[in-house]
Write a protein that holds these residues in place. Sequence first.
Motif, PDB file in Angstrom:
ATOM      1  N   ALA A   1     -11.316  42.229  55.642  1.00 12.43           N
ATOM      2  CA  ALA A   1     -10.006  42.743  55.254  1.00 12.43           C
ATOM      3  C   ALA A   1      -9.553  43.875  56.166  1.00 12.43           C
ATOM      4  O   ALA A   1     -10.365  44.555  56.813  1.00 12.43           O
ATOM      5  CB  ALA A   1     -10.046  43.237  53.805  1.00 12.43           C
ATOM      6  N   TYR A   2      -8.245  44.034  56.217  1.00  9.72           N
ATOM      7  CA  TYR A   2      -7.621  45.155  56.928  1.00  9.72           C
ATOM      8  C   TYR A   2      -6.448  45.659  56.097  1.00  9.72           C
ATOM      9  O   TYR A   2      -5.682  44.870  55.532  1.00  9.72           O
ATOM     10  CB  TYR A   2      -7.119  44.738  58.305  1.00  9.72           C
ATOM     11  CG  TYR A   2      -6.151  45.747  58.916  1.00  9.72           C
ATOM     12  CD1 TYR A   2      -6.640  46.888  59.546  1.00  9.72           C
ATOM     13  CD2 TYR A   2      -4.771  45.580  58.820  1.00  9.72           C
ATOM     14  CE1 TYR A   2      -5.764  47.832  60.072  1.00  9.72           C
ATOM     15  CE2 TYR A   2      -3.896  46.509  59.348  1.00  9.72           C
ATOM     16  CZ  TYR A   2      -4.395  47.637  59.974  1.00  9.72           C
ATOM     17  OH  TYR A   2      -3.545  48.568  60.491  1.00  9.72           O
TER      18      TYR A   2
ATOM     19  N   TYR B   1       7.352  40.974  54.719  1.00  8.64           N
ATOM     20  CA  TYR B   1       7.041  39.571  54.478  1.00  8.64           C
ATOM     21  C   TYR B   1       5.624  39.465  53.935  1.00  8.64           C
ATOM     22  O   TYR B   1       4.834  40.409  54.024  1.00  8.64           O
ATOM     23  CB  TYR B   1       7.173  38.750  55.766  1.00  8.64           C
ATOM     24  CG  TYR B   1       6.183  39.141  56.843  1.00  8.64           C
ATOM     25  CD1 TYR B   1       4.928  38.538  56.921  1.00  8.64           C
ATOM     26  CD2 TYR B   1       6.486  40.131  57.775  1.00  8.64           C
ATOM     27  CE1 TYR B   1       4.014  38.900  57.887  1.00  8.64           C
ATOM     28  CE2 TYR B   1       5.581  40.505  58.743  1.00  8.64           C
ATOM     29  CZ  TYR B   1       4.352  39.890  58.801  1.00  8.64           C
ATOM     30  OH  TYR B   1       3.440  40.267  59.755  1.00  8.64           O
ATOM     31  N   TRP B   2       5.299  38.311  53.361  1.00 10.01           N
ATOM     32  CA  TRP B   2       3.946  38.082  52.860  1.00 10.01           C
ATOM     33  C   TRP B   2       3.638  36.599  52.982  1.00 10.01           C
ATOM     34  O   TRP B   2       4.530  35.755  53.101  1.00 10.01           O
ATOM     35  CB  TRP B   2       3.802  38.543  51.419  1.00 10.01           C
ATOM     36  CG  TRP B   2       4.738  37.828  50.471  1.00 10.01           C
ATOM     37  CD1 TRP B   2       6.018  38.172  50.158  1.00 10.01           C
ATOM     38  CD2 TRP B   2       4.455  36.640  49.729  1.00 10.01           C
ATOM     39  NE1 TRP B   2       6.570  37.280  49.278  1.00 10.01           N
ATOM     40  CE2 TRP B   2       5.634  36.320  48.990  1.00 10.01           C
ATOM     41  CE3 TRP B   2       3.347  35.817  49.601  1.00 10.01           C
ATOM     42  CZ2 TRP B   2       5.707  35.214  48.147  1.00 10.01           C
ATOM     43  CZ3 TRP B   2       3.414  34.709  48.765  1.00 10.01           C
ATOM     44  CH2 TRP B   2       4.582  34.423  48.044  1.00 10.01           C
ATOM     45  N   ALA B   3       2.362  36.254  52.971  1.00 14.40           N
ATOM     46  CA  ALA B   3       1.937  34.866  53.072  1.00 14.40           C
ATOM     47  C   ALA B   3       0.581  34.706  52.397  1.00 14.40           C
ATOM     48  O   ALA B   3      -0.259  35.613  52.438  1.00 14.40           O
ATOM     49  CB  ALA B   3       1.858  34.418  54.526  1.00 14.40           C
TER      50      ALA B   3
ATOM     51  N   GLU C   1      -1.824  37.896  53.742  1.00 16.25           N
ATOM     52  CA  GLU C   1      -1.379  38.863  54.744  1.00 16.25           C
ATOM     53  C   GLU C   1       0.063  39.242  54.476  1.00 16.25           C
ATOM     54  O   GLU C   1       0.802  38.506  53.801  1.00 16.25           O
ATOM     55  CB  GLU C   1      -1.517  38.297  56.158  1.00 16.25           C
ATOM     56  CG  GLU C   1      -0.694  37.070  56.443  1.00 16.25           C
ATOM     57  CD  GLU C   1      -1.556  35.970  57.044  1.00 16.25           C
ATOM     58  OE1 GLU C   1      -2.670  36.252  57.480  1.00 16.25           O
ATOM     59  OE2 GLU C   1      -1.097  34.823  57.038  1.00 16.25           O
ATOM     60  N   GLY C   2       0.451  40.399  55.006  1.00 12.77           N
ATOM     61  CA  GLY C   2       1.830  40.813  54.831  1.00 12.77           C
ATOM     62  C   GLY C   2       2.100  42.176  55.428  1.00 12.77           C
ATOM     63  O   GLY C   2       1.192  42.880  55.881  1.00 12.77           O
ATOM     64  N   ALA C   3       3.375  42.509  55.447  1.00 15.23           N
ATOM     65  CA  ALA C   3       3.827  43.828  55.887  1.00 15.23           C
ATOM     66  C   ALA C   3       4.943  44.266  54.942  1.00 15.23           C
ATOM     67  O   ALA C   3       5.750  43.436  54.498  1.00 15.23           O
ATOM     68  CB  ALA C   3       4.322  43.770  57.323  1.00 15.23           C
ATOM     69  N   TRP C   4       4.985  45.552  54.641  1.00 17.74           N
ATOM     70  CA  TRP C   4       5.906  46.041  53.622  1.00 17.74           C
ATOM     71  C   TRP C   4       6.410  47.417  54.012  1.00 17.74           C
ATOM     72  O   TRP C   4       5.640  48.289  54.426  1.00 17.74           O
ATOM     73  CB  TRP C   4       5.171  46.104  52.274  1.00 17.74           C
ATOM     74  CG  TRP C   4       6.006  46.584  51.123  1.00 17.74           C
ATOM     75  CD1 TRP C   4       7.318  46.314  50.876  1.00 17.74           C
ATOM     76  CD2 TRP C   4       5.566  47.437  50.056  1.00 17.74           C
ATOM     77  NE1 TRP C   4       7.726  46.918  49.723  1.00 17.74           N
ATOM     78  CE2 TRP C   4       6.677  47.616  49.182  1.00 17.74           C
ATOM     79  CE3 TRP C   4       4.348  48.033  49.735  1.00 17.74           C
ATOM     80  CZ2 TRP C   4       6.593  48.393  48.031  1.00 17.74           C
ATOM     81  CZ3 TRP C   4       4.261  48.800  48.582  1.00 17.74           C
ATOM     82  CH2 TRP C   4       5.377  48.973  47.736  1.00 17.74           C
ATOM     83  N   LYS C   5       7.724  47.591  53.889  1.00 14.30           N
ATOM     84  CA  LYS C   5       8.344  48.892  54.117  1.00 14.30           C
ATOM     85  C   LYS C   5       9.044  49.307  52.826  1.00 14.30           C
ATOM     86  O   LYS C   5      10.217  48.993  52.615  1.00 14.30           O
ATOM     87  CB  LYS C   5       9.336  48.821  55.270  1.00 14.30           C
ATOM     88  CG  LYS C   5       9.909  50.168  55.656  1.00 14.30           C
ATOM     89  CD  LYS C   5      10.856  50.045  56.843  1.00 14.30           C
ATOM     90  CE  LYS C   5      11.407  51.414  57.216  1.00 14.30           C
ATOM     91  NZ  LYS C   5      12.366  51.328  58.334  1.00 14.30           N
ATOM     92  N   PRO C   6       8.342  50.004  51.922  1.00 14.93           N
ATOM     93  CA  PRO C   6       8.910  50.322  50.607  1.00 14.93           C
ATOM     94  C   PRO C   6      10.062  51.312  50.662  1.00 14.93           C
ATOM     95  O   PRO C   6      10.917  51.320  49.784  1.00 14.93           O
ATOM     96  CB  PRO C   6       7.717  50.903  49.842  1.00 14.93           C
ATOM     97  CG  PRO C   6       6.818  51.438  50.900  1.00 14.93           C
ATOM     98  CD  PRO C   6       6.977  50.527  52.069  1.00 14.93           C
TER      99      PRO C   6
ATOM    100  N   ASP D   1       0.644  47.497  56.314  1.00 16.36           N
ATOM    101  CA  ASP D   1       0.199  46.186  56.790  1.00 16.36           C
ATOM    102  C   ASP D   1      -1.114  45.858  56.108  1.00 16.36           C
ATOM    103  O   ASP D   1      -1.957  46.745  55.906  1.00 16.36           O
ATOM    104  CB  ASP D   1      -0.013  46.200  58.312  1.00 16.36           C
ATOM    105  CG  ASP D   1       1.279  46.330  59.080  1.00 16.36           C
ATOM    106  OD1 ASP D   1       1.902  45.291  59.357  1.00 16.36           O
ATOM    107  OD2 ASP D   1       1.669  47.457  59.426  1.00 16.36           O
ATOM    108  N   MET D   2      -1.304  44.586  55.787  1.00 13.98           N
ATOM    109  CA  MET D   2      -2.566  44.184  55.183  1.00 13.98           C
ATOM    110  C   MET D   2      -2.870  42.735  55.516  1.00 13.98           C
ATOM    111  O   MET D   2      -1.975  41.930  55.780  1.00 13.98           O
ATOM    112  CB  MET D   2      -2.547  44.371  53.667  1.00 13.98           C
ATOM    113  CG  MET D   2      -1.483  43.583  52.906  1.00 13.98           C
ATOM    114  SD  MET D   2      -1.807  41.808  52.643  1.00 13.98           S
ATOM    115  CE  MET D   2      -3.239  41.898  51.593  1.00 13.98           C
TER     116      MET D   2
END
Length: 825
Positions: A715-716, A611-613, A652-657, A664-665
Amino acid sequence: MKTSTPRKTAVRASVAVAAGTLFSVLPLTAAIAAAAQDGAHKSLLAIEEVTVTAQKRKERLVDVPVAVNLVSDNLIDSEMIASVESLSRVAPSLNFNNDNIGIRGMGSVGFSVQVEPTVAFAVDGVVMTRSAQAFFDLIDVERVEVLRGPQGTLFGKNASAGLVNIVTKGPTTSFSASAETQLVQGGDALSKLSLSGPISDRVQGRISVAQKERDGFIENATTGERVNGEDATSIRVQLAAQLNESLDASFSAYQLEREIDGHELQWREVSDPMLAALMDAYGVAPGARSTKSFASGTDREVREEEGAHLNVDWQFAGEHTLTSVTAYSQWQMDKSDDVDEQPVALREPLYLSPLPTPLGSLGPINFDQFVLQDIEQYSQEIRFTSPVDEKFSYILGAYGSRYELDDTTRREFDFCTYPAVLGLPIEPTLSGVAPGSPCFDPAGDIVSLSTASVLMGLPEVDGKPALTLAGLNRNVQGENYALFGQGTLAFADDLELRAGLRYQYDSTELDFAVTEANPLPGFGFGEASAASQQDTVSGSALSGKISLQKQFADDLMGYVSYARGYKGPTGEVRSSLIASNAASAVQAIDPETSDNIELGVKGALGNGRGYWAATVFRSEYADYQAEQFSGADQQFVLANVGEVRTQGVELEGAWKPADGFTFDMAITYLDAEIQHYPRAKCYVPEMEDSACTDSAPYSKNLAGGELPMAPEWKAYAGGRYERVLAGTDLLTFAQLSYSWQGDVQFNLDQNPRTVQEAYGIWNASVGFGTADGRYLVTMFGRNLLGENHVTSMFQDFITGYSANIVQYRPQEADRLLGVSLRANF
């Protein structure tokens, strides 16, 4: 510490009984192992459909028109986040400074016990009275929701800048257990145990226990010991029961204890020649990387907290739900503080120079402070929640809370001075005492406060000179009552309007008494009170929120919202009102309000890949509560000082490519500016502060200045790879993360000496375990490059006439290596 109250005893009894029951019916037996996972590998950081309770009902994160930074249990575990303060590494909009919490640059400013929080802190939806109650270790946490922007419509008066909601893991219907031990270089150890499962067909239980031990990591040059160590213990017991098909109940009780050996500061910069000479004699050199303290070694702090809450849900009439949340908690702090951070024995002051400081001292000022504080609160909330309907759904509620805060402060101090400074009829004469010697002169040319107290004929108090003592008792009692509601109206399948209002009434009663008289300005609290002084500050307000939400596609949503925030009224005891025999010695402080406009977009990646926002916001705060110079009181006091504006962008978001990879960022750009703040404090020396007035009382307008603890960029980013080796049952994994923040100002007065330069921290871990995740071994490194940083920095206010800067350099400012052993059943 204070004696236990009946409620406190009941909470302890509840924890003990429930824990005993769980341990007796949930033994770690083969039955638990039989109920464990079937061995099919599941990524520890798998991205599933993420739900939150930001609007007091379960919703998909990407469907909620609120800026939410979600910190999952997987991220907490993989990043080895053990404390609430560490959350700021992965949630860039969140910052901590001492016992204050800030979101988007806004947090509480001031040291008065009357100061209300700007950011609310809740555990399982129960909001705490003061920010200081938030600082504990994270154990058995399901997720942390950092809600940005005003959240007062559903969460109450002190969420004008946001809310941090800790959601703990609840009881499970099948047996499960987990245990972990972390060992970190330097003598740190953290052990956690969780046990959950059914007690009967309709009752489940869970118990979570944690123990942390941290050896001292700062050398005390006075005693030769290592200080700033910590011991902490936590226990939480939960029960869940399905009383019938429509009635559910859950009960939670917890007990926390934290003991800190020190919390001693380090000197970063010293310009006072007397202090510099004293430090040189002890072999202490000030600096940004200083690892030595210079205090007397008397700093101690013990915090205890315990509480319980009962949640009852009754579902009826087509899935409507009536919810009752009843909560009680008690928090205590017992603290001794060597405020001067210097090694000289309290009543053995030194004579260092014939030239007096602006405070009249001829050497170091010895200053110890002892604080005993107790907060007791209880609350009741009733909510009526409709089912999620295609056209209209709503939440209606009523809330009431009461708290009592008791604060007992005692000060002990001494210094060398000329008798005339204290009003004694002895003209200043150059003393024959050699600089660096104890402040004792038979000729009476110089005196300590202890000696002067005898000369002035003052009595001893508990065997100590009265002129070296000061005491104050304060009691704050608050009540808050509210009615609130929020509804969602669907104009079409892809367009919704959400609106909510909260009406609340606040009453704060302040009661104080000077218990040990001392007229010395800056040290004493004035003359003793013949009777306690009382006054009440009250008010009511309406706050709310409205948002328009557009569903552009199944997994793409946008919204625009406006919210009105509200921080409750309080009061400040004014010495000028006491001296004038006014009807009340309390100056009322008006509520602080905020207006927030937000534009956001959220999306979910296909097939559960993440997801992302993105959020753009602007907030304006009026009647900002902070400290301001009062000519009548000749000191800085809490007041409504002006206006503040914050604005920025958050991503922000999380991604599983692909299978095995997870990223995560989170990034925050923040512009936090003071718009209007007259009669603010200057930094010292005043002649270096170009914005300061030319003569005493020195002050300035902070308009255009930046808010403290509000870096422009933060940032993270973190990535993890997992793989089960072919033909084996062995899981291997590696993780790398980086957190960065820009320059940050620690103080409102805009002192250029209290700015920390930008820095970034690399963390990494590698490990192995069984493919089903049952056993895991992790080797980790924190701050791999040893990037120096501090968590607090301010101008020394004991020798406040010189540009001396003190700081708190945490253990994490050096590289730390460790290992974690974890078992899950």
